[in-house]
Design a protein around this motif. Sequence first.
Motif, PDB file in Angstrom:
ATOM      1  N   ARG A 119      15.224   7.398 -10.885  1.00 20.25           N
ATOM      2  CA  ARG A 119      14.697   8.063 -12.089  1.00 20.25           C
ATOM      3  C   ARG A 119      13.183   8.216 -11.974  1.00 20.25           C
ATOM      4  O   ARG A 119      12.601   9.199 -12.406  1.00 20.25           O
ATOM      5  CB  ARG A 119      15.050   7.260 -13.350  1.00 20.25           C
ATOM      6  N   ARG A 120      12.520   7.235 -11.406  1.00 18.95           N
ATOM      7  CA  ARG A 120      11.062   7.283 -11.264  1.00 18.95           C
ATOM      8  C   ARG A 120      10.609   8.320 -10.246  1.00 18.95           C
ATOM      9  O   ARG A 120       9.461   8.753 -10.240  1.00 18.95           O
ATOM     10  CB  ARG A 120      10.536   5.890 -10.867  1.00 18.95           C
ATOM     11  N   GLN A 121      11.502   8.724  -9.363  1.00 19.96           N
ATOM     12  CA  GLN A 121      11.103   9.686  -8.333  1.00 19.96           C
ATOM     13  C   GLN A 121      11.225  11.130  -8.784  1.00 19.96           C
ATOM     14  O   GLN A 121      10.839  12.032  -8.050  1.00 19.96           O
ATOM     15  CB  GLN A 121      11.971   9.482  -7.092  1.00 19.96           C
ATOM     16  N   ALA A 150      -4.691   1.566  -4.932  1.00 18.01           N
ATOM     17  CA  ALA A 150      -4.858   2.147  -6.269  1.00 18.01           C
ATOM     18  C   ALA A 150      -3.744   3.147  -6.577  1.00 18.01           C
ATOM     19  O   ALA A 150      -3.446   3.411  -7.738  1.00 18.01           O
ATOM     20  CB  ALA A 150      -6.219   2.838  -6.363  1.00 18.01           C
ATOM     21  N   SER A 151      -3.131   3.686  -5.532  1.00 19.07           N
ATOM     22  CA  SER A 151      -2.095   4.710  -5.688  1.00 19.07           C
ATOM     23  C   SER A 151      -0.969   4.266  -6.618  1.00 19.07           C
ATOM     24  O   SER A 151      -0.568   3.102  -6.624  1.00 19.07           O
ATOM     25  CB  SER A 151      -1.495   5.016  -4.306  1.00 19.07           C
ATOM     26  N   ALA A 152      -0.438   5.237  -7.347  1.00 16.66           N
ATOM     27  CA  ALA A 152       0.690   4.965  -8.254  1.00 16.66           C
ATOM     28  C   ALA A 152       1.998   4.737  -7.503  1.00 16.66           C
ATOM     29  O   ALA A 152       3.031   4.518  -8.128  1.00 16.66           O
ATOM     30  CB  ALA A 152       0.842   6.092  -9.252  1.00 16.66           C
ATOM     31  N   GLU A 183       0.862  -1.181   0.000  1.00 14.67           N
ATOM     32  CA  GLU A 183       0.000   0.000   0.000  1.00 14.67           C
ATOM     33  C   GLU A 183       0.900   1.233   0.000  1.00 14.67           C
ATOM     34  O   GLU A 183       2.041   1.181   0.471  1.00 14.67           O
ATOM     35  CB  GLU A 183      -0.908  -0.005   1.242  1.00 14.67           C
ATOM     36  N   SER A 184       0.318   2.344  -0.495  1.00 15.39           N
ATOM     37  CA  SER A 184       1.101   3.567  -0.644  1.00 15.39           C
ATOM     38  C   SER A 184       1.768   3.973   0.674  1.00 15.39           C
ATOM     39  O   SER A 184       2.929   4.372   0.692  1.00 15.39           O
ATOM     40  CB  SER A 184       0.209   4.700  -1.144  1.00 15.39           C
ATOM     41  N   HIS A 185       1.018   3.873   1.780  1.00 18.37           N
ATOM     42  CA  HIS A 185       1.559   4.273   3.081  1.00 18.37           C
ATOM     43  C   HIS A 185       1.730   3.076   4.009  1.00 18.37           C
ATOM     44  O   HIS A 185       1.695   3.210   5.232  1.00 18.37           O
ATOM     45  CB  HIS A 185       0.677   5.357   3.714  1.00 18.37           C
TER      46      HIS A 185
END
Length: 414
Positions: A41-43, A136-138, A10-12
Amino acid sequence: MHYRFHTAGESHGRALVAIVEGVPAGLELIAERDIDPELRRRQGGHGRGGRMAIERDAAELVAGIRLGETLGGPLALLVWNRDWPNWERAMSPVPLAEANDEETLRRVHLPRPGHADLVGVLKYDRSDARDILERASARETTARVAAGAVAKRLLAELGITIGSHVVMLGGVVATAPAELPEDLNAAADASPVRTLDPVAEQQMIAAIDDARAAGDTLGGCFEVVARGVPAGLGSHVSWDRRLDGRLAQALMSIQAMKGVEIGLGFEAAARPGSAVHDEIEATSDAGLSDRSGGFRRNHNHAGGLEGGMTTGAPLVVRVAMKPLSTLMKPLRSVDLRTGEAAVAVRERSDVVALPAAAVVGEAMMAIVLADAVLEKFGGDSMLELQRNFASYLAQLRAHRARLAGGDPNGHEVA
Ligand code: EPS
């Protein structure tokens, strides 16, 4: 599937997890060298929110590897969330003994239009949209990029490389150079919006700053390009083996993506056939580095795919991303507790995540190509895979040589 991966997290939550299966034994893999730079790079990218200042994503390889080499079994990767201490109570895996109040649990009752919040609550029979939005978060794309970095590492051993760049952001269209730079990612990564057009870059940055000031968000399009891909990955024979379909599914599955084009894409639909199809020429000397069977095209409108198979030309795929659905000036919604009109929740978020999404696009393309490579060439070890790959390239050269020698069928004579 021959290269499979799963993600959890999960995101968090405490961490993101990726399990990758299908990597042959003997692939040299070092997280700090091969995975972490991709995570970084993704950040990046102008337009990210406060979260990226908190996270410094790094992968821990916890299974499937020994002494820096893969063992042939499933790889397990972990990326710890540095934000976790701030969420330990709200995201606690066990029931809280006390302080079960709304604030501690950070419940969400105001679903965001465009997000999974509302439909997820209905489908999964939850009352708190946090139960939906966390997955659902990216943020989940961190795990995809880790899995994709392993695929990239494998492909690099076969001389296949993947890069990306932003071609449109918030309506600002970039003019790409006639020839893409040899090291596409080095050029794109030097731009804060990962675009190759310095004029458009400034306009994109201004558009992002304007959107931030207005409490709004932006989307756009990125292009992913794979080079060194041999002719003949994928197949025309069955719908689910067509590589164009497999790529479209993988890229469309990235959070917030709304369209995928291959080569000329939608523009091809408006042109006559004579202005679309890439004419075929035989090359005089295919050479050892040739991966197209000794043939060349006058364009690459097909984006490197014909009949669901790679042609040997670069694979070119463009992906459209909708604007993020978390707006600081929120849209109208409904309070899930009362059914009363309200405005959507305002969660900390990004204004634009397109430059990062392009990096995720590279990862998804790498995963699809690694799968197609393993399907065609197989191999339990890297040595076996490389031998099978080299043997196929030799077969392509032999085919061309026989054609040149006047055998119209070009069949092998044992
Ligand atoms: C996201 C919201 C933001 C983004 C996040 C995706 O996170 P937060 O709510 O913690 O501020 O930063 O993206 C990432 C964490 C990431 O690693 O890309 C969302 O709601 O999808």
